[in-house]
Design a protein around this motif. Structure first.
Motif, PDB file in Angstrom:
ATOM      1  N   VAL A 190     -32.398   1.683 -50.215  1.00 47.31           N
ATOM      2  CA  VAL A 190     -33.768   1.643 -49.693  1.00 47.31           C
ATOM      3  C   VAL A 190     -34.720   1.770 -50.871  1.00 47.31           C
ATOM      4  O   VAL A 190     -34.838   2.840 -51.473  1.00 47.31           O
ATOM      5  N   ASN A 191     -35.373   0.681 -51.211  1.00 44.30           N
ATOM      6  CA  ASN A 191     -36.343   0.696 -52.295  1.00 44.30           C
ATOM      7  C   ASN A 191     -37.596   1.442 -51.845  1.00 44.30           C
ATOM      8  O   ASN A 191     -38.089   1.238 -50.739  1.00 44.30           O
ATOM      9  N   ASP A 192     -38.114   2.312 -52.692  1.00 44.89           N
ATOM     10  CA  ASP A 192     -39.234   3.201 -52.350  1.00 44.89           C
ATOM     11  C   ASP A 192     -38.836   4.116 -51.192  1.00 44.89           C
ATOM     12  O   ASP A 192     -39.614   4.413 -50.293  1.00 44.89           O
ATOM     13  N   GLY A 193     -37.597   4.574 -51.248  1.00 48.12           N
ATOM     14  CA  GLY A 193     -37.042   5.351 -50.145  1.00 48.12           C
ATOM     15  C   GLY A 193     -37.607   6.744 -49.985  1.00 48.12           C
ATOM     16  O   GLY A 193     -37.329   7.397 -48.978  1.00 48.12           O
ATOM     17  N   MET A 194     -38.399   7.215 -50.960  1.00 50.67           N
ATOM     18  CA  MET A 194     -38.966   8.555 -50.840  1.00 50.67           C
ATOM     19  C   MET A 194     -40.390   8.556 -50.309  1.00 50.67           C
ATOM     20  O   MET A 194     -41.014   9.610 -50.219  1.00 50.67           O
ATOM     21  N   SER A 195     -40.903   7.380 -49.957  1.00 47.37           N
ATOM     22  CA  SER A 195     -42.204   7.303 -49.298  1.00 47.37           C
ATOM     23  C   SER A 195     -42.054   7.771 -47.852  1.00 47.37           C
ATOM     24  O   SER A 195     -40.935   8.020 -47.376  1.00 47.37           O
ATOM     25  N   ALA A 196     -43.164   7.886 -47.140  1.00 50.74           N
ATOM     26  CA  ALA A 196     -43.098   8.345 -45.752  1.00 50.74           C
ATOM     27  C   ALA A 196     -42.271   7.392 -44.897  1.00 50.74           C
ATOM     28  O   ALA A 196     -41.382   7.816 -44.144  1.00 50.74           O
ATOM     29  N   LEU A 197     -42.537   6.107 -45.001  1.00 46.42           N
ATOM     30  CA  LEU A 197     -41.760   5.141 -44.226  1.00 46.42           C
ATOM     31  C   LEU A 197     -40.338   5.043 -44.761  1.00 46.42           C
ATOM     32  O   LEU A 197     -39.375   4.980 -43.994  1.00 46.42           O
ATOM     33  N   GLY A 198     -40.188   5.061 -46.072  1.00 45.02           N
ATOM     34  CA  GLY A 198     -38.852   5.005 -46.661  1.00 45.02           C
ATOM     35  C   GLY A 198     -37.980   6.168 -46.232  1.00 45.02           C
ATOM     36  O   GLY A 198     -36.781   6.005 -45.988  1.00 45.02           O
ATOM     37  N   SER A 199     -38.574   7.350 -46.130  1.00 44.68           N
ATOM     38  CA  SER A 199     -37.818   8.522 -45.691  1.00 44.68           C
ATOM     39  C   SER A 199     -37.287   8.339 -44.282  1.00 44.68           C
ATOM     40  O   SER A 199     -36.132   8.675 -43.983  1.00 44.68           O
ATOM     41  N   ALA A 200     -38.128   7.794 -43.395  1.00 40.92           N
ATOM     42  CA  ALA A 200     -37.703   7.561 -42.016  1.00 40.92           C
ATOM     43  C   ALA A 200     -36.564   6.543 -41.974  1.00 40.92           C
ATOM     44  O   ALA A 200     -35.608   6.697 -41.200  1.00 40.92           O
ATOM     45  N   VAL A 201     -36.645   5.515 -42.819  1.00 43.77           N
ATOM     46  CA  VAL A 201     -35.581   4.510 -42.862  1.00 43.77           C
ATOM     47  C   VAL A 201     -34.285   5.122 -43.388  1.00 43.77           C
ATOM     48  O   VAL A 201     -33.208   4.904 -42.823  1.00 43.77           O
ATOM     49  N   CYS A 202     -34.372   5.898 -44.450  1.00 45.23           N
ATOM     50  CA  CYS A 202     -33.177   6.548 -44.996  1.00 45.23           C
ATOM     51  C   CYS A 202     -32.502   7.423 -43.945  1.00 45.23           C
ATOM     52  O   CYS A 202     -31.265   7.386 -43.780  1.00 45.23           O
ATOM     53  N   VAL A 255     -40.307   1.896 -36.796  1.00 38.79           N
ATOM     54  CA  VAL A 255     -39.973   0.846 -37.758  1.00 38.79           C
ATOM     55  C   VAL A 255     -38.542   1.044 -38.252  1.00 38.79           C
ATOM     56  O   VAL A 255     -37.772   0.090 -38.389  1.00 38.79           O
ATOM     57  N   ALA A 256     -38.172   2.289 -38.502  1.00 38.41           N
ATOM     58  CA  ALA A 256     -36.820   2.590 -38.980  1.00 38.41           C
ATOM     59  C   ALA A 256     -35.769   2.155 -37.967  1.00 38.41           C
ATOM     60  O   ALA A 256     -34.677   1.700 -38.349  1.00 38.41           O
ATOM     61  N   ALA A 257     -36.064   2.284 -36.685  1.00 37.78           N
ATOM     62  CA  ALA A 257     -35.114   1.852 -35.656  1.00 37.78           C
ATOM     63  C   ALA A 257     -34.906   0.348 -35.697  1.00 37.78           C
ATOM     64  O   ALA A 257     -33.782  -0.148 -35.501  1.00 37.78           O
ATOM     65  N   LEU A 258     -35.982  -0.396 -35.969  1.00 37.26           N
ATOM     66  CA  LEU A 258     -35.851  -1.846 -36.105  1.00 37.26           C
ATOM     67  C   LEU A 258     -35.036  -2.205 -37.345  1.00 37.26           C
ATOM     68  O   LEU A 258     -34.209  -3.117 -37.318  1.00 37.26           O
ATOM     69  N   VAL A 259     -35.253  -1.462 -38.423  1.00 38.70           N
ATOM     70  CA  VAL A 259     -34.453  -1.668 -39.624  1.00 38.70           C
ATOM     71  C   VAL A 259     -32.975  -1.443 -39.315  1.00 38.70           C
ATOM     72  O   VAL A 259     -32.107  -2.228 -39.716  1.00 38.70           O
ATOM     73  N   ALA A 260     -32.678  -0.374 -38.591  1.00 32.97           N
ATOM     74  CA  ALA A 260     -31.283  -0.051 -38.268  1.00 32.97           C
ATOM     75  C   ALA A 260     -30.641  -1.168 -37.449  1.00 32.97           C
ATOM     76  O   ALA A 260     -29.461  -1.509 -37.661  1.00 32.97           O
ATOM     77  N   TYR A 261     -31.392  -1.748 -36.530  1.00 32.77           N
ATOM     78  CA  TYR A 261     -30.843  -2.865 -35.750  1.00 32.77           C
ATOM     79  C   TYR A 261     -30.541  -4.055 -36.658  1.00 32.77           C
ATOM     80  O   TYR A 261     -29.446  -4.629 -36.615  1.00 32.77           O
ATOM     81  N   LEU A 262     -31.508  -4.423 -37.507  1.00 33.87           N
ATOM     82  CA  LEU A 262     -31.307  -5.574 -38.384  1.00 33.87           C
ATOM     83  C   LEU A 262     -30.166  -5.346 -39.370  1.00 33.87           C
ATOM     84  O   LEU A 262     -29.553  -6.298 -39.851  1.00 33.87           O
ATOM     85  N   ALA A 263     -29.884  -4.077 -39.674  1.00 34.28           N
ATOM     86  CA  ALA A 263     -28.799  -3.742 -40.599  1.00 34.28           C
ATOM     87  C   ALA A 263     -27.438  -3.704 -39.910  1.00 34.28           C
ATOM     88  O   ALA A 263     -26.414  -3.544 -40.582  1.00 34.28           O
ATOM     89  N   SER A 264     -27.406  -3.872 -38.616  1.00 36.54           N
ATOM     90  CA  SER A 264     -26.164  -3.703 -37.855  1.00 36.54           C
ATOM     91  C   SER A 264     -25.399  -5.014 -37.710  1.00 36.54           C
ATOM     92  O   SER A 264     -25.914  -6.106 -37.947  1.00 36.54           O
ATOM     93  N   ASP A 265     -24.159  -4.891 -37.268  1.00 33.45           N
ATOM     94  CA  ASP A 265     -23.350  -6.075 -36.971  1.00 33.45           C
ATOM     95  C   ASP A 265     -23.959  -6.885 -35.835  1.00 33.45           C
ATOM     96  O   ASP A 265     -23.822  -8.115 -35.801  1.00 33.45           O
ATOM     97  N   LEU A 266     -24.619  -6.214 -34.896  1.00 32.71           N
ATOM     98  CA  LEU A 266     -25.176  -6.893 -33.730  1.00 32.71           C
ATOM     99  C   LEU A 266     -26.320  -7.835 -34.080  1.00 32.71           C
ATOM    100  O   LEU A 266     -26.691  -8.681 -33.268  1.00 32.71           O
ATOM    101  N   ALA A 267     -26.893  -7.690 -35.278  1.00 32.57           N
ATOM    102  CA  ALA A 267     -28.041  -8.513 -35.666  1.00 32.57           C
ATOM    103  C   ALA A 267     -27.626  -9.739 -36.472  1.00 32.57           C
ATOM    104  O   ALA A 267     -28.465 -10.371 -37.118  1.00 32.57           O
ATOM    105  N   GLY A 268     -26.367 -10.119 -36.415  1.00 31.58           N
ATOM    106  CA  GLY A 268     -25.885 -11.244 -37.200  1.00 31.58           C
ATOM    107  C   GLY A 268     -26.469 -12.586 -36.808  1.00 31.58           C
ATOM    108  O   GLY A 268     -26.350 -13.558 -37.557  1.00 31.58           O
ATOM    109  N   PHE A 269     -27.122 -12.665 -35.638  1.00 35.17           N
ATOM    110  CA  PHE A 269     -27.715 -13.920 -35.167  1.00 35.17           C
ATOM    111  C   PHE A 269     -29.221 -13.958 -35.415  1.00 35.17           C
ATOM    112  O   PHE A 269     -29.903 -14.863 -34.965  1.00 35.17           O
ATOM    113  N   VAL A 270     -29.720 -12.957 -36.136  1.00 32.98           N
ATOM    114  CA  VAL A 270     -31.150 -12.893 -36.446  1.00 32.98           C
ATOM    115  C   VAL A 270     -31.322 -13.093 -37.945  1.00 32.98           C
ATOM    116  O   VAL A 270     -30.894 -12.251 -38.738  1.00 32.98           O
ATOM    117  N   THR A 271     -31.935 -14.183 -38.338  1.00 33.55           N
ATOM    118  CA  THR A 271     -32.186 -14.405 -39.759  1.00 33.55           C
ATOM    119  C   THR A 271     -33.397 -15.314 -39.947  1.00 33.55           C
ATOM    120  O   THR A 271     -33.709 -16.142 -39.089  1.00 33.55           O
TER     121      THR A 271
END
Length: 245
Positions: free
Chosen positions: A9-21, A216-232
């Motif tokens: 996670v680039n810039d992972g220590m920002s407020a949004l980055g922390s939530a994504v991490c 936003v982090a929840a959307l990131v988690a979905y896109l990072a999952s196996d289930l999101a293989g049809f989204v590009t």
């Protein structure tokens, strides 16, 4: 070799980055948060995360510097043996002013540096993902991506978002059959970067509230999952319906 997927996670220590991490950690990823040289007290951030039950590694790197990005990815591969997900927070500082008259050459250089970071990091991680025939590249666009109705959008933010999405779509087409997806998330007004008392902002968000970084982090988690293989190649708005206004 670890079977757990690895995320950077680039810039992972920002407020949004922390939530994504945090969200990716909960989903079972091994997470590294990169942070810029000017980041204050990174060790304190890591300690605070450990206190809350999260185990992250942190690596300092200037995303606009090619050598830094190469060293960052090499360190991760030495430590983890793999790199499956790149989340690039391609954020620009809110420096005020929205007209071309306010856009100084120095401020324009920030756009070039941000886009350079998206390129350098992606350029380093892509061969690793292609070799494994699996990967997720998630760009989080510079905000504010949606200005309030009637407001003028800062030209540096507009240019950055347009360039980032063009980069995303071109790369997504290039690697679509190699198990690697590439998408852009475009956030609206979030509680971590907008004063919640700004009624003028809330009045133009159909759901009537600011967004939470965790959403936003929840959307990131979905896109990072196996289930999101049809989204590009997608540009996904998460802004409480503000894009409809």
């Amino acid at each position: 070799m670890s079977e757990r997927k690895v995320a950077l996670v680039n810039d992972g220590m920002s407020a949004l980055g922390s939530a994504v991490c945090r969200r990716l950690h909960r989903e079972g990823f091994q997470v590294t948060a990169s942070y810029p040289p000017h980041q204050s007290t990174p060790e304190a951030w890591l300690a605070a995360q450990r206190d809350d039950g999260f185990s992250f590694s942190g690596i300092c790197a200037d995303p606009g510097a090619e050598a830094d990005c190469a060293a960052l990815v090499e360190k991760m591969l030495v430590a983890r043996d793999r790199l499956d997900v790149l989340v690039n927070l391609a954020m620009l500082p809110d420096l005020g002013g929205a007209s071309l008259r306010d856009l100084t050459p120095r401020r324009w250089q920030a756009v070039r540096a941000m886009l350079g970071g998206a390129f350098h990091l992606t350029h380093q991680v892509l061969p690793v993902m292609q070799a494994r025939q699996w990967g997720r590249i998630i760009q989080i666009a510079a905000g504010p991506a949606w200005p309030l109705p009637g407001a003028i959008q800062a030209p540096d933010h507009a240019a950055a978002n347009a360039a980032l999405q063009g980069f995303t779509r071109a790369l997504a087409l290039e690697v679509a059959r190699q198990g690697v997806t590439v998408n852009t998330i475009v956030p609206g007004c979030l509680a971590c970067n907008v004063d919640a008392s700004e009624a003028s902002s809330l009045a133009h968000i159909p759901v009537g509230r600011l967004g939470a970084p965790e959403e936003v982090a929840a959307l990131v988690a979905y896109l990072a999952s196996d289930l999101a293989g049809f989204v590009t190649g997608a540009q996904l708005a998460i802004n409480g319906g503000q894009h409809m206004m």
